[in-house]
Design a protein around this motif. Structure first.
Motif, PDB file in Angstrom:
ATOM      1  N   UNK B 228       0.858  -1.180   0.000  1.00 21.27           N
ATOM      2  CA  UNK B 228       0.000   0.000   0.000  1.00 21.27           C
ATOM      3  C   UNK B 228       0.892   1.228   0.000  1.00 21.27           C
ATOM      4  N   UNK B 229       0.505   2.260  -0.757  1.00 25.32           N
ATOM      5  CA  UNK B 229       1.273   3.501  -0.669  1.00 25.32           C
ATOM      6  C   UNK B 229       0.367   4.665  -1.030  1.00 25.32           C
ATOM      7  N   UNK B 230       0.751   5.841  -0.585  1.00 29.33           N
ATOM      8  CA  UNK B 230      -0.060   7.018  -0.860  1.00 29.33           C
ATOM      9  C   UNK B 230       0.191   8.087   0.164  1.00 29.33           C
ATOM     10  N   UNK B 231      -0.734   9.031   0.293  1.00 29.17           N
ATOM     11  CA  UNK B 231      -0.582  10.094   1.285  1.00 29.17           C
ATOM     12  C   UNK B 231      -0.778   9.518   2.685  1.00 29.17           C
ATOM     13  N   UNK B 232       0.087   9.942   3.617  1.00 27.44           N
ATOM     14  CA  UNK B 232       0.062   9.377   4.961  1.00 27.44           C
ATOM     15  C   UNK B 232      -1.318   9.508   5.598  1.00 27.44           C
ATOM     16  N   UNK B 233      -1.911  10.684   5.472  1.00 28.61           N
ATOM     17  CA  UNK B 233      -3.205  10.918   6.119  1.00 28.61           C
ATOM     18  C   UNK B 233      -4.268   9.967   5.565  1.00 28.61           C
ATOM     19  N   UNK B 234      -4.279   9.754   4.246  1.00 33.23           N
ATOM     20  CA  UNK B 234      -5.258   8.846   3.636  1.00 33.23           C
ATOM     21  C   UNK B 234      -5.099   7.433   4.159  1.00 33.23           C
ATOM     22  N   UNK B 235      -3.854   6.970   4.178  1.00 36.29           N
ATOM     23  CA  UNK B 235      -3.612   5.587   4.583  1.00 36.29           C
ATOM     24  C   UNK B 235      -3.948   5.381   6.056  1.00 36.29           C
ATOM     25  N   UNK B 236      -3.674   6.389   6.880  1.00 33.70           N
ATOM     26  CA  UNK B 236      -3.991   6.259   8.296  1.00 33.70           C
ATOM     27  C   UNK B 236      -5.493   6.208   8.524  1.00 33.70           C
ATOM     28  N   UNK B 237      -6.251   6.933   7.707  1.00 30.60           N
ATOM     29  CA  UNK B 237      -7.696   6.962   7.935  1.00 30.60           C
ATOM     30  C   UNK B 237      -8.443   5.874   7.188  1.00 30.60           C
ATOM     31  N   UNK B 238      -7.916   5.475   6.036  1.00 31.56           N
ATOM     32  CA  UNK B 238      -8.587   4.422   5.278  1.00 31.56           C
ATOM     33  C   UNK B 238      -7.583   3.365   4.823  1.00 31.56           C
ATOM     34  N   UNK B 239      -7.024   2.607   5.754  1.00 33.06           N
ATOM     35  CA  UNK B 239      -6.094   1.570   5.337  1.00 33.06           C
ATOM     36  C   UNK B 239      -6.853   0.476   4.602  1.00 33.06           C
ATOM     37  N   UNK B 240      -6.271  -0.103   3.549  1.00 33.74           N
ATOM     38  CA  UNK B 240      -7.019  -1.119   2.819  1.00 33.74           C
ATOM     39  C   UNK B 240      -6.389  -2.503   2.930  1.00 33.74           C
ATOM     40  N   UNK B 241      -5.063  -2.601   3.024  1.00 32.25           N
ATOM     41  CA  UNK B 241      -4.447  -3.915   3.139  1.00 32.25           C
ATOM     42  C   UNK B 241      -4.570  -4.435   4.581  1.00 32.25           C
ATOM     43  N   UNK B 242      -4.825  -5.749   4.749  1.00 30.26           N
ATOM     44  CA  UNK B 242      -4.999  -6.301   6.099  1.00 30.26           C
ATOM     45  C   UNK B 242      -3.850  -5.945   7.042  1.00 30.26           C
ATOM     46  N   UNK B 243      -2.612  -5.979   6.534  1.00 30.64           N
ATOM     47  CA  UNK B 243      -1.486  -5.675   7.408  1.00 30.64           C
ATOM     48  C   UNK B 243      -1.543  -4.228   7.890  1.00 30.64           C
ATOM     49  N   UNK B 244      -1.842  -3.296   6.969  1.00 32.51           N
ATOM     50  CA  UNK B 244      -1.935  -1.882   7.336  1.00 32.51           C
ATOM     51  C   UNK B 244      -3.072  -1.665   8.323  1.00 32.51           C
ATOM     52  N   UNK B 245      -4.178  -2.374   8.098  1.00 32.12           N
ATOM     53  CA  UNK B 245      -5.317  -2.237   9.000  1.00 32.12           C
ATOM     54  C   UNK B 245      -4.898  -2.619  10.424  1.00 32.12           C
ATOM     55  N   UNK B 246      -4.179  -3.758  10.533  1.00 35.03           N
ATOM     56  CA  UNK B 246      -3.701  -4.194  11.854  1.00 35.03           C
ATOM     57  C   UNK B 246      -2.805  -3.140  12.486  1.00 35.03           C
ATOM     58  N   UNK B 247      -1.927  -2.576  11.667  1.00 38.72           N
ATOM     59  CA  UNK B 247      -0.965  -1.598  12.157  1.00 38.72           C
ATOM     60  C   UNK B 247      -1.678  -0.340  12.665  1.00 38.72           C
ATOM     61  N   UNK B 248      -2.634   0.127  11.889  1.00 41.88           N
ATOM     62  CA  UNK B 248      -3.394   1.319  12.277  1.00 41.88           C
ATOM     63  C   UNK B 248      -4.194   1.028  13.548  1.00 41.88           C
ATOM     64  N   UNK B 249      -4.757  -0.173  13.578  1.00 44.56           N
ATOM     65  CA  UNK B 249      -5.533  -0.627  14.725  1.00 44.56           C
ATOM     66  C   UNK B 249      -4.686  -0.605  16.009  1.00 44.56           C
ATOM     67  N   UNK B 250      -3.468  -1.147  15.892  1.00 45.38           N
ATOM     68  CA  UNK B 250      -2.566  -1.204  17.047  1.00 45.38           C
ATOM     69  C   UNK B 250      -2.222   0.196  17.530  1.00 45.38           C
ATOM     70  N   UNK B 251      -1.967   1.100  16.592  1.00 40.50           N
ATOM     71  CA  UNK B 251      -1.623   2.475  16.959  1.00 40.50           C
ATOM     72  C   UNK B 251      -2.820   3.155  17.626  1.00 40.50           C
ATOM     73  N   UNK B 252      -4.010   2.893  17.068  1.00 36.44           N
ATOM     74  CA  UNK B 252      -5.218   3.514  17.589  1.00 36.44           C
ATOM     75  C   UNK B 252      -5.480   3.049  19.018  1.00 36.44           C
TER      76      UNK B 252
END
Lengths: 311, 271
Positions: B228-252
């Motif tokens: 996944x790649x793109x603007x940081x703010x977009x990826x943090x708010x709408x992660x699409x790959x399962x791994x990114x989702x987990x990562x955002x979830x953990x941070x949240x």
């Protein structure tokens, strides 16, 4: 009821260049069922505090004061008494899982060790006990994994193994020294979740520099700066209304607050300024802060703070 | 400024080296001059390998690395050497990045010696100027690494990285070994230097919150591939790959514990 009462604890290290004070008159009480976090920057003396309670400091350490546990003073206890305490009554999850485990013993043997030393559990019972511990900490295929050596596990798994060793004899108090440092974000979240579950009804002294870890695990928090406690209180109150400028600075430096750094560096041991030790870095220092050293004062019902602004 | 095109790195093993293990597989990305790209991923995902390939510190197995219009892999060693001052790296662990037998001043001056820039006097002046830029006291120039704190060592490593005025710097988890408050100091220093020197940065980290602070765009690496790649703010708010989702979830989640404890961001004056 107080389980561990540390009072007036000071530690100095003797070296070629003279004596270096590391801890200065620490008072800290941990009641049964409380989880107390000790937070501060590296070098402020957090780890030395844990080590002095466990009596694990090297021989050039001069320890004064007392640490009362179950009617005895651990600082005065002899080595035989301490062997009965360590692992059985007070267990430690030490920093850096890569070095905390013995590389030439299987992890099954290492988890069994405190049980063989402190209980009468042997043979099949011992085997079952180790497997139960591994399972409860989320390690899959315990039968197979207990035959493996530390290097065959990831950092997160090694942390689980260290927690299993600490829990083995069901101790009264667990001292966890930076249990989440060195782990990446996802694994850290898993370990925190696990610790939240297993520490819920236990008494914990958590040593950490990570405010997130402290707020996830601790009911009370003590903030340490340059070898003395500068603030103490229930975690929630302390993080909501931090009183000491240093605590306020730590919170402002955290990721969610936007990484606003505290200017300057903490003083090296033995080179503290006169007056308040935080004064040179403090944004709200007053004239007398550079001359008068504040004492730790009670404010409100259950807060303590070491700052002249609250005198 | 720098472009990576279908780059892979694999290690071979087995009979006739027929087994290939990919550390990085078919990765393409580019960073414009003056911009910062965050590279996020768990341990072992290939972040550091990719970062090092961009400086040709690790030789790619396939693909192209183009730096300012120059294909790095086509260069012979002497030509590559000429390019080196324009690109630098800051390593994760400041303890092992500095030579323990050199003083801090010598370490910072070493690149100048290698490139024979200036007289001894000028080099000394330059070192002190850099010390001021990264916030080190001048008297630390005569100390050795073991006498410095982690934060001071990382400042010295930064000074050494910028001494030749590079255009591109790879920062490989520069704050992973540091305390929270020191981390904040180093991150704001990097921001200041970046603006002042118009640096292009690759910022490697496993910490989304740090990357959010440091760079406008981000690439997420998982098992050697960019997922996944793109603007940081977009990826943090709408992660699409399962791994990114987990990562955002953990941070949240850690944010939530912390936020709950802090209530509504109160300050001490109210008590």
């Amino acid at each position: 009821m107080s389980l561990l009462a540390v009072s007036n604890l000071s530690v100095q290290f003797e070296g070629r260049a003279g004596t270096v004070p590391v801890l200065d008159h620490i008072d800290l009480e941990i009641n049964t069922g409380e989880q107390v976090a000790l937070i501060g920057e590296s070098g402020c003396g957090k780890t030395v505090f844990g080590m002095s309670v466990m009596r694990l400091l090297p021989s050039n350490a001069r320890v004064t004061g007392s640490a009362r546990y179950a009617g005895r003073d651990l600082i005065l206890a002899d080595e035989r008494e301490m062997q009965q305490v360590r692992g059985k009554k007070i267990a430690m999850i030490s920093q850096n899982s890569a070095f905390a485990l013995n590389p030439v013993l299987t992890i099954g043997d290492q988890i069994a060790e405190p049980l063989t030393l402190h209980t009468s559990c042997r043979g099949n019972d011992l085997h079952r006990e180790v497997i139960a511990l591994l399972t409860s900490l989320g390690i899959e295929r315990p039968e197979e994994n207990m035959q493996k050596y530390p290097h065959q596990f990831s950092g997160g798994m090694r942390e689980r193994i260290l927690i299993a060793m600490a829990l083995a004899c069901n101790p009264d108090l667990i001292i966890a020294d930076e249990p989440t440092s060195g782990l990446d974000a996802l694994v850290k979240a898993q370990i925190l979740e696990l610790l939240r579950t297993v520490m819920q009804d236990r008494t914990l002294l958590l040593i950490t520099h990570d405010l997130g870890t402290a707020s996830a695990l601790a009911s009370h928090t003590a903030v340490m700066y340059a070898g003395e406690i500068v603030e103490y209180g229930p975690t929630q109150d302390l993080f909501t209304y931090p009183l000491h400028p240093y605590t306020q600075g730590l919170i402002a430096a955290s990721p969610s607050a936007g990484f606003h750094p505290i200017p300057g560096v903490s003083p090296a041991p033995g080179q503290v300024p006169s007056g308040c030790w935080f004064c040179p870095r403090c944004s709200c220092a007053m004239d007398r802060c550079s001359t008068v050293h504040p004492s730790l004062k009670k404010t409100g019902t259950n807060r303590q703070v070491r700052c002249l602004r609250y005198d | 400024m720098i472009e990576v095109d279908a780059v892979s790195k694999y290690y071979t093993s087995g009979f006739f080296s027929r087994i290939r293990t990919y550390a990085v597989e078919d990765v393409s990305l580019s960073i414009n001059r003056g911009e910062a790209l965050g590279l996020v991923g768990e341990s072992g995902s290939g972040k550091s390998t990719l970062g090092r390939m961009m400086l040709r510190l690790v030789e790619p197995s396939a693909g192209r690395v183009v730096f300012d219009g120059i294909d790095l892999r086509a260069l012979k060693t002497p030509a590559m050497r000429q390019l080196r001052p324009r690109m630098q790296i800051v390593f994760q662990d400041p303890d092992t990045a500095l030579d323990p037998r050199m003083t801090i001043g010598e370490s910072v001056a070493e690149p100048l010696m290698v490139w024979q820039q200036g007289s001894r006097h000028e080099r000394d002046d330059r070192v002190l100027e850099l010390f001021a830029m990264v916030g080190l006291q001048p008297e630390l120039a005569d100390r050795r690494p073991f006498e410095l704190s982690g934060g001071q060592k990382q400042r010295a490593a930064l000074a050494r990285a910028i001494v030749l005025e590079p255009e591109f710097i790879v920062l490989d988890e520069p704050t992973a070994a540091l305390d929270l408050s020191v981390q904040a100091q180093i991150l704001s220093l990097v921001q200041v230097l970046r603006k002042r020197m118009d640096l292009t940065l690759l910022f490697i980290s496993h910490d989304l919150q740090v990357v959010e602070q440091m760079s406008g765009s981000v690439a997420v690496l998982h098992k050697g591939r960019i997922v996944e790649s793109g603007r940081t703010a977009d990826i943090l708010h709408r992660p699409s790959h399962p791994y990114t989702i987990q990562l955002v979830e953990a941070a949240r989640k850690s944010e939530e514990w912390f936020g709950k404890q802090r209530g509504n961001h109160g300050s001490g004056d109210e008590v």
